[in-house]
Design a protein around this motif. Structure first.
Motif, PDB file in Angstrom:
ATOM      1  N   UNK A 141       0.830  -1.207   0.000  1.00  0.00           N
ATOM      2  CA  UNK A 141       0.000   0.000   0.000  1.00  0.00           C
ATOM      3  C   UNK A 141       0.866   1.260   0.000  1.00  0.00           C
ATOM      4  N   UNK A 142       1.953   1.246   0.777  1.00  0.00           N
ATOM      5  CA  UNK A 142       2.833   2.415   0.809  1.00  0.00           C
ATOM      6  C   UNK A 142       3.512   2.644  -0.547  1.00  0.00           C
ATOM      7  N   UNK A 143       3.946   1.544  -1.189  1.00  0.00           N
ATOM      8  CA  UNK A 143       4.566   1.678  -2.506  1.00  0.00           C
ATOM      9  C   UNK A 143       3.554   2.204  -3.522  1.00  0.00           C
ATOM     10  N   UNK A 144       2.317   1.722  -3.445  1.00  0.00           N
ATOM     11  CA  UNK A 144       1.296   2.188  -4.383  1.00  0.00           C
ATOM     12  C   UNK A 144       0.990   3.668  -4.171  1.00  0.00           C
ATOM     13  N   UNK A 145       0.903   4.084  -2.895  1.00  0.00           N
ATOM     14  CA  UNK A 145       0.658   5.501  -2.630  1.00  0.00           C
ATOM     15  C   UNK A 145       1.821   6.366  -3.107  1.00  0.00           C
ATOM     16  N   UNK A 146       3.066   5.866  -2.907  1.00  0.00           N
ATOM     17  CA  UNK A 146       4.226   6.630  -3.366  1.00  0.00           C
ATOM     18  C   UNK A 146       4.223   6.771  -4.889  1.00  0.00           C
ATOM     19  N   UNK A 147       3.857   5.688  -5.588  1.00  0.00           N
ATOM     20  CA  UNK A 147       3.806   5.742  -7.049  1.00  0.00           C
ATOM     21  C   UNK A 147       2.729   6.722  -7.517  1.00  0.00           C
ATOM     22  N   UNK A 148       1.584   6.705  -6.852  1.00  0.00           N
ATOM     23  CA  UNK A 148       0.523   7.637  -7.219  1.00  0.00           C
ATOM     24  C   UNK A 148       0.948   9.081  -6.947  1.00  0.00           C
ATOM     25  N   UNK A 149       1.681   9.310  -5.850  1.00  0.00           N
ATOM     26  CA  UNK A 149       2.150  10.652  -5.542  1.00  0.00           C
ATOM     27  C   UNK A 149       3.148  11.139  -6.592  1.00  0.00           C
ATOM     28  N   UNK A 150       4.084  10.247  -7.003  1.00  0.00           N
ATOM     29  CA  UNK A 150       5.037  10.638  -8.059  1.00  0.00           C
ATOM     30  C   UNK A 150       4.307  10.933  -9.370  1.00  0.00           C
ATOM     31  N   UNK A 151       3.307  10.110  -9.671  1.00  0.00           N
ATOM     32  CA  UNK A 151       2.555  10.338 -10.902  1.00  0.00           C
ATOM     33  C   UNK A 151       1.818  11.674 -10.855  1.00  0.00           C
ATOM     34  N   UNK A 152       1.242  12.001  -9.691  1.00  0.00           N
ATOM     35  CA  UNK A 152       0.529  13.272  -9.554  1.00  0.00           C
ATOM     36  C   UNK A 152       1.490  14.454  -9.682  1.00  0.00           C
ATOM     37  N   UNK A 153       2.672  14.351  -9.036  1.00  0.00           N
ATOM     38  CA  UNK A 153       3.642  15.438  -9.125  1.00  0.00           C
ATOM     39  C   UNK A 153       4.124  15.637 -10.560  1.00  0.00           C
ATOM     40  N   UNK A 154       4.335  14.523 -11.270  1.00  0.00           N
ATOM     41  CA  UNK A 154       4.770  14.638 -12.662  1.00  0.00           C
ATOM     42  C   UNK A 154       3.702  15.309 -13.512  1.00  0.00           C
ATOM     43  N   UNK A 155       2.440  14.941 -13.270  1.00  0.00           N
ATOM     44  CA  UNK A 155       1.355  15.557 -14.030  1.00  0.00           C
ATOM     45  C   UNK A 155       1.271  17.051 -13.735  1.00  0.00           C
ATOM     46  N   UNK A 156       1.458  17.432 -12.466  1.00  0.00           N
ATOM     47  CA  UNK A 156       1.434  18.847 -12.111  1.00  0.00           C
ATOM     48  C   UNK A 156       2.589  19.594 -12.769  1.00  0.00           C
ATOM     49  N   UNK A 157       3.757  18.956 -12.815  1.00  0.00           N
ATOM     50  CA  UNK A 157       4.905  19.610 -13.458  1.00  0.00           C
ATOM     51  C   UNK A 157       4.653  19.808 -14.946  1.00  0.00           C
ATOM     52  N   UNK A 158       4.112  18.778 -15.598  1.00  0.00           N
ATOM     53  CA  UNK A 158       3.807  18.909 -17.025  1.00  0.00           C
ATOM     54  C   UNK A 158       2.755  19.983 -17.260  1.00  0.00           C
ATOM     55  N   UNK A 159       1.780  20.057 -16.365  1.00  0.00           N
ATOM     56  CA  UNK A 159       0.738  21.069 -16.505  1.00  0.00           C
ATOM     57  C   UNK A 159       1.321  22.470 -16.341  1.00  0.00           C
ATOM     58  N   UNK A 160       2.262  22.618 -15.380  1.00  0.00           N
ATOM     59  CA  UNK A 160       2.887  23.924 -15.190  1.00  0.00           C
ATOM     60  C   UNK A 160       3.703  24.329 -16.417  1.00  0.00           C
TER      61      UNK A 160
END
Length: 297
Positions: A141-160
């Motif tokens: 569960x922790x690994x899955x949450x970390x992967x989702x957090x990295x994916x969200x940060x990457x999406x935010x960076x691309x959006x910026x």
């Protein structure tokens, strides 16, 4: 010789008298086997040798005396009357049977304790497996949450980055509209800039090394400076946009356009240069630019 009483039999088998009396009393004087079961079950109790405050008699494993029974005294009331007499061999045989019974009870107890120990071990292993599975699920569960957090940060960076690119494009369109109607009244930017000065070989970007970023220092007319790192393939318009967003009020508060000049050799960048990458303009890996207020004609 009279037959041994239950109390005497237990004492003959090696049990302490007080412990034997207690066993007989607590089992209701139901026989040697019941008393032995109690003795085997409670031999490790801390209070096993503490005496009981109970009256003597059948409860303690001995025959009551005629005075205790309240019966008449006489030849017909003698202790052991009507009971068979045991020989020495019969007495030894009875003792042997009692010892065998003790050994059997001991074996049964050891087998029961062994089964209980095996059951406890199985429970311990089962609990260990359940704990390990729970720990593994928690890690997943922790690994899955970390992967989702990295994916969200990457999406935010691309959006910026996309917003910055859209801002640059809008700025280009607005400038084209602004200068498109005043071309005849305004001096052409290339006419005001000095003649092209061939850059020395030392100013050319290295051909053997590719730079991904460049550090630009921009000097403002009030003496302050701005420093920012850009990608080598970004357009010069990104630098101008950064300056317009961070310049002070004395430069027009972000409303008037600015003119970018190179330090040495001195060069004024035109609107056409704004579309060229920093790498192509020779501003990589670092450069110093000067901001001059662009006055309309």
């Amino acid at each position: 010789m009279a037959e041994l009483t239950a109390l005497e039999s237990l004492i003959e088998m090696g049990f302490p008298k007080g412990r034997a009396e207690k066993a007989l009393a607590l089992t209701g004087n139901q026989g040697i086997e019941a008393a032995m079961d109690w003795l085997m079950e409670h031999e490790d109790d801390p209070d096993v040798d503490e005496p009981l405050a109970t009256p003597l008699g059948h409860v303690l494993g001995r025959e009551p005396t005629p005075s205790e029974q309240g019966g008449p005294k006489g030849p017909g009331s003698a202790v052991g009357e009507g009971k068979p007499v045991l020989t020495e061999e019969e007495r030894q045989e009875q003792t042997k049977r009692m010892l065998e019974l003790v050994a059997q009870k001991q074996r049964e107890r050891e087998e029961r304790e062994e089964r209980e120990a095996l059951e406890r071990e199985r429970q311990r292993r089962r609990q260990g497996q359940e704990l390990s599975a729970a720990r593994q699920r928690l890690q997943e569960d922790e690994m899955r949450r970390a992967a989702e957090e990295r994916k969200r940060e990457k999406a935010e960076e691309l959006e910026a980055r996309q917003r910055v690119r859209e801002k640059i494009e809008r700025d280009k369109v607005e400038r084209a509209k602004k200068y498109g109607g005043n071309v005849g009244s305004q001096p052409s930017p290339p006419a005001t800039e000095p003649g092209p000065v061939p850059s020395s070989p030392s100013r050319e970007p290295p051909t053997k090394r590719e730079y991904d970023q460049c550090r630009i220092q921009v000097r403002l007319p009030d003496g302050t400076s701005l420093t920012q790192t850009f990608r080598a393939r970004e357009q010069l318009a990104a630098v101008r946009l950064y300056v317009e967003l961070h310049r002070g009020e004395e430069l027009g508060g972000g409303q008037d356009p600015v003119q970018l000049l190179s330090g040495f050799p001195r060069r004024a960048f035109s609107e056409a240069d704004m579309e060229r990458p920093l790498q192509e303009l020779g501003l990589v890996p670092s450069a110093v630019l000067i901001v001059a207020k662009k006055c309309p004609g």
